[in-house]
Enzyme design. Structure first.
Site, short mmCIF file in Angstrom:
data_model
loop_
_atom_site.label_atom_id
_atom_site.label_comp_id
_atom_site.label_asym_id
_atom_site.label_seq_id
_atom_site.Cartn_x
_atom_site.Cartn_y
_atom_site.Cartn_z
N LYS A 44 0.87 -1.19 0.00
CA LYS A 44 0.00 0.00 0.00
C LYS A 44 0.90 1.23 0.00
CE LYS A 44 -4.01 1.83 2.52
NZ LYS A 44 -4.21 2.79 1.46
N GLY A 45 0.42 2.33 -0.56
CA GLY A 45 1.23 3.55 -0.65
C GLY A 45 1.72 4.02 0.70
N ASN A 125 3.64 6.56 -7.05
CA ASN A 125 2.23 6.82 -7.35
C ASN A 125 2.03 8.30 -7.66
OD1 ASN A 125 -0.51 7.11 -7.49
ND2 ASN A 125 -0.92 6.53 -5.38
N CYS A 128 -1.24 11.24 -6.99
CA CYS A 128 -1.45 12.09 -5.81
C CYS A 128 -1.60 13.55 -6.25
CB CYS A 128 -0.25 12.01 -4.87
SG CYS A 128 0.21 10.35 -4.39
N GLY A 241 -5.69 -3.41 -13.96
CA GLY A 241 -7.00 -2.82 -14.22
C GLY A 241 -8.01 -3.91 -14.51
#
Length: 300
Positions: A44-45, A125, A128, A241
């Site tokens: 997770k980020g 990422n 943001c 996706g």
């Protein structure tokens, strides 16, 4: 039969990873999934300081997928290094850390903190919001994409993957900007911006009003963007996706992805990644393909 793939000099036992934000840092899924069988766990980020995330409600189910506006809630890099990396080190899988931030300095601080950590790659990422630019996401401006890629690359000891946003007019412009900034690989797509309104309550289903759409509904868009990007750049792509089956994963690889990440499907079936790994192996056997790399970008 070979299922190994290599991205920026890092070898993966197979092309199946888990998408950031859908798997935590592996611990909560470890009783359902043999992490040793995954090509990589993408965490997770993580930011330079803890983020509380957005107000609730933050998730809504929609036809063909889900909307989320979690707001990248995370414990911050200090706790992440102390708790999450040691847990993942127990397993024979590659560790890719997803990095988020609100300014270039934020990203660079996390990249520097991870320079000597036992992780294999960094996924930046860039969906943001850039607070210094009035909230537009870094990934929606090619100059910002190139600049932040360059700054992260200067400081990183691990290969850098740039995670691209699909919420742009032309994904190839962003891909080329990341490549020009020195990216070692790309991952795409992140979520598409969507909205759901609760007609009985006559209000937004998510407190943030808009959220990121993921799941099977976005898969054809993701395949198209992976294909276009593969034609436009020379660096490897991790496709994601709406991947729910081995067929979905193979579609991404045939379109030009070297590896794939499975995200929303983990919520519906925690063991889905194991089924995809098995399904890909069965496909190679059935079609008498000795090496999965023969399939990468095979559809032109």
């Amino acid at each position: 039969m070979n299922t190994k793939v290599t991205i920026a000099g890092v070898e993966f036992k197979n092309p199946v990873m888990v998408a950031s934000g859908t798997f935590g840092s592996g611990e909560e899924f470890s009783e359902f999934v043999d992490l040793n069988r995954l090509g990589a766990v993408v965490t997770k980020g993580v930011a330079n300081v803890p983020w509380p995330g957005n107000p609730t409600p933050r998730i809504a189910e929609v036809r063909g997928g889900m909307l989320n506006a979690i707001g990248l809630q995370n414990p911050g890099i200090d706790l992440f290094i102390k708790r999450d990396i040691p847990f993942l080190q127990k397993y024979d899988t590659r560790i890719i850390v997803n990095v988020c931030g609100k300014s270039t300095e934020d990203y660079c601080e996390v990249v520097e903190r991870l320079a000597d950590a036992p992780v294999d790659m960094l996924e930046i990422n860039i969906s943001c919001p850039n607070v210094k630019e009035g909230g537009i996401a870094f990934g929606q401006d090619p100059k910002a994409v190139e600049a932040i890629t360059r700054e992260c690359k200067k400081r990183a000891k691990q290969p850098v993957i740039m995670k691209l946003s699909p919420n742009v007019t032309d994904i190839t412009v962003m891909a080329k900007a990341a490549e020009a900034g020195g990216a070692d690989a790309l991952s795409l797509i992140n979520t598409l911006t969507g909205m759901k309104i609760d007609v009985e309550r006559r209000t937004f289903a998510i407190a943030n009003k808009t959220g990121g759409l993921s799941g099977p509904a976005v898969h054809p868009v993701a395949v198209r963007m992976v294909y276009q990007t593969a034609q436009a750049v020379k660096i490897p792509i991790i496709g994601m996706g709406g991947i729910c089956t081995a067929e979905d994963a193979l579609e991404m690889i045939l379109a030009g992805a070297t590896a794939v990440s499975v995200g929303t499907a983990n919520f519906a079936d925690p063991s889905v990644t194991m089924e995809i790994v098995d399904g890909m192996e069965a496909y190679l056997e059935r079609h008498q393909i000795a090496d999965i790399r023969e399939l990468i970008g095979a559809v032109r």
